[in-house]
Design a protein around this motif. Sequence first.
Motif, PDB file in Angstrom:
ATOM      1  N   GLN A   1       0.811  -1.218   0.000  1.00 12.89           N
ATOM      2  CA  GLN A   1       0.000   0.000   0.000  1.00 12.89           C
ATOM      3  C   GLN A   1       0.843   1.267   0.000  1.00 12.89           C
ATOM      4  O   GLN A   1       0.362   2.325  -0.353  1.00 12.89           O
ATOM      5  N   GLU A   2       2.097   1.158   0.452  1.00 17.43           N
ATOM      6  CA  GLU A   2       2.942   2.347   0.531  1.00 17.43           C
ATOM      7  C   GLU A   2       4.201   2.136  -0.328  1.00 17.43           C
ATOM      8  O   GLU A   2       5.241   1.723   0.177  1.00 17.43           O
ATOM      9  N   PRO A   3       4.094   2.415  -1.622  1.00 11.07           N
ATOM     10  CA  PRO A   3       5.230   2.208  -2.525  1.00 11.07           C
ATOM     11  C   PRO A   3       6.236   3.342  -2.393  1.00 11.07           C
ATOM     12  O   PRO A   3       6.138   4.383  -3.037  1.00 11.07           O
ATOM     13  N   TYR A   4       7.246   3.139  -1.553  1.00  9.25           N
ATOM     14  CA  TYR A   4       8.128   4.236  -1.145  1.00  9.25           C
ATOM     15  C   TYR A   4       8.919   4.833  -2.301  1.00  9.25           C
ATOM     16  O   TYR A   4       9.322   5.992  -2.243  1.00  9.25           O
ATOM     17  N   ASN A   5       9.125   4.073  -3.381  1.00  6.54           N
ATOM     18  CA  ASN A   5       9.905   4.628  -4.496  1.00  6.54           C
ATOM     19  C   ASN A   5       9.155   5.683  -5.299  1.00  6.54           C
ATOM     20  O   ASN A   5       9.769   6.382  -6.123  1.00  6.54           O
ATOM     21  N   VAL A   6       7.855   5.828  -5.059  1.00  5.91           N
ATOM     22  CA  VAL A   6       7.119   6.923  -5.699  1.00  5.91           C
ATOM     23  C   VAL A   6       7.778   8.259  -5.346  1.00  5.91           C
ATOM     24  O   VAL A   6       7.782   9.199  -6.149  1.00  5.91           O
ATOM     25  N   GLU A   7       8.359   8.344  -4.155  1.00  5.61           N
ATOM     26  CA  GLU A   7       9.061   9.566  -3.757  1.00  5.61           C
ATOM     27  C   GLU A   7      10.167   9.906  -4.740  1.00  5.61           C
ATOM     28  O   GLU A   7      10.365  11.076  -5.092  1.00  5.61           O
ATOM     29  N   ARG A   8      10.896   8.901  -5.191  1.00  6.39           N
ATOM     30  CA  ARG A   8      11.958   9.141  -6.170  1.00  6.39           C
ATOM     31  C   ARG A   8      11.385   9.656  -7.492  1.00  6.39           C
ATOM     32  O   ARG A   8      11.942  10.542  -8.132  1.00  6.39           O
ATOM     33  N   ILE A   9      10.262   9.086  -7.914  1.00  5.59           N
ATOM     34  CA  ILE A   9       9.645   9.503  -9.180  1.00  5.59           C
ATOM     35  C   ILE A   9       9.157  10.940  -9.081  1.00  5.59           C
ATOM     36  O   ILE A   9       9.367  11.744 -10.004  1.00  5.59           O
ATOM     37  N   LEU A  10       8.514  11.277  -7.969  1.00  7.74           N
ATOM     38  CA  LEU A  10       8.025  12.647  -7.800  1.00  7.74           C
ATOM     39  C   LEU A  10       9.181  13.647  -7.776  1.00  7.74           C
ATOM     40  O   LEU A  10       9.081  14.746  -8.335  1.00  7.74           O
ATOM     41  N   TRP A  11      10.277  13.260  -7.137  1.00 10.81           N
ATOM     42  CA  TRP A  11      11.466  14.124  -7.103  1.00 10.81           C
ATOM     43  C   TRP A  11      12.013  14.341  -8.513  1.00 10.81           C
ATOM     44  O   TRP A  11      12.331  15.465  -8.908  1.00 10.81           O
TER      45      TRP A  11
END
Length: 480
Positions: free
Chosen positions: A317-327
């Motif tokens: 439920q919490e795909p932490y690598n989305v943070e990298r994509i948003l960055w």
Amino acid sequence: MEYISTRGGVGAVDFEGALFSGYAPDGGLFMPQHIPSLDRDTLSKWSHLSYRELVKELCSLFITAELVPKSTLSDLIDRAFSRFRHKEVVHLSKLKDGLNVLELWHGVTYAFKDLSLSCTGQFLQYFLEKKQKHVSILVGTSGDTGSSAIESVRGQKNIDIFVLLPKGLCTQTQELQMTTVIEDNVHVFAACGNSDEIDEPIKELFADVDFARKYNLMSLNSVNWSRVMVQVAHHFYAYFQCAPSLDTTPLPMVEIVVPTGAGGNITAGCIAQKMGLPIRLVAVVNSNDIIHRTVQHGDFSLSGSVKATLASAMDIQEPYNVERILWLLSGSDSHLTKELMDSFSVSKSLKLPADLHRKLSETLRSCSASDEDIIRAMRRCWEENSYLLCPHTAVAAHYHYSQPDRFSGFPFLSSMPRCCLAPASAAKFQEAVLRAGLMPQLPPDITALTAMETRVTPLERGQDWAQALRERVEVVARQK
């Protein structure tokens, strides 16, 4: 090449610093300060390389020769792939109806994570031996990461690995691949919780900066940059295998369909795009569809609890690598990334700014698949090709089968080849194969697991998992 946190709260580090970190000290994830851009001549030269040689070329862009001499880097990668069963390391199967399946699962544990983790394990050993240092690796797994991480470091005297798995939510094969490894440096815990819940005690230990520093804690989940780096090669190899010709202008596009859980592989695809690879990316998920909702509606928020599906390694439920994509898509805006992730951390709900959502939807397509969709795709592939798909690959095949026929008046589709990344062998998912009414095909080393001795520590509901993990790390350290 230096690496900075997506949240901008710490100074730049070199590859070694990023390798030995989990989350950055400010809670962010490490990313290269600059993404190399490749010209047409380089792409043309690389198109003739083997997968192994592609990994070497890509890694040399992100690891300086001063840190790891190029000849040494080559040797480490050769050593990493020495246990793979296929001579090409990965293999493309071209099936009926334009279904191209890139088999990334020819490593020891029959999962794509063997590719990046075998390399990462070699990089770790290189630096640890040079510095006579010991590390404690903490890994939370939804199925495949744990066994691949264990295999990459088992028996190493300067590494201890602590793996938390969700009891009963992995397949029997996945669980046995972890619990049957009887090594002094391997410590497996089976927790009565889901994949997201077992990440919490790991995050808590990393957040204790003094404890993390004292015991040299690090992560081998895809929070670790090294894993994402190696996975960039999947996309280049898929492109070169499926592109009709590199003699046209502009270069032809290839659509790459990526089964997605924590988002490491789709992040690698975004980086490949940024480097100049002409690919269109599709993130495909199961019923745990937060990435699909984020791409479609800008809605990065939890949806009730994690749903158990046939594609269990993607039950996240919490795909932490989305943070990298948003960055990446925000133009490396650390301030905005921190603001967004801090907001999500508090409310578990986030509406992306309109401009960022637009960039995301231009970068990625997305699709979600139910268990019924997965079963239909597995059956169709078998009926048409006598080829067994694992349920995660079937999520990608579902997307392929659901697209308009490429020869029915849709020239924009017919001109674009498609490659589905296959993260695991169907042999690891016997229950799903049986659910689809098909017969599992089991290699002898998987059949042998059920007769082997197991070793695992249970973690019950209501128990302080972080404290139990902390105590084991301390006890192991005292025994060194």
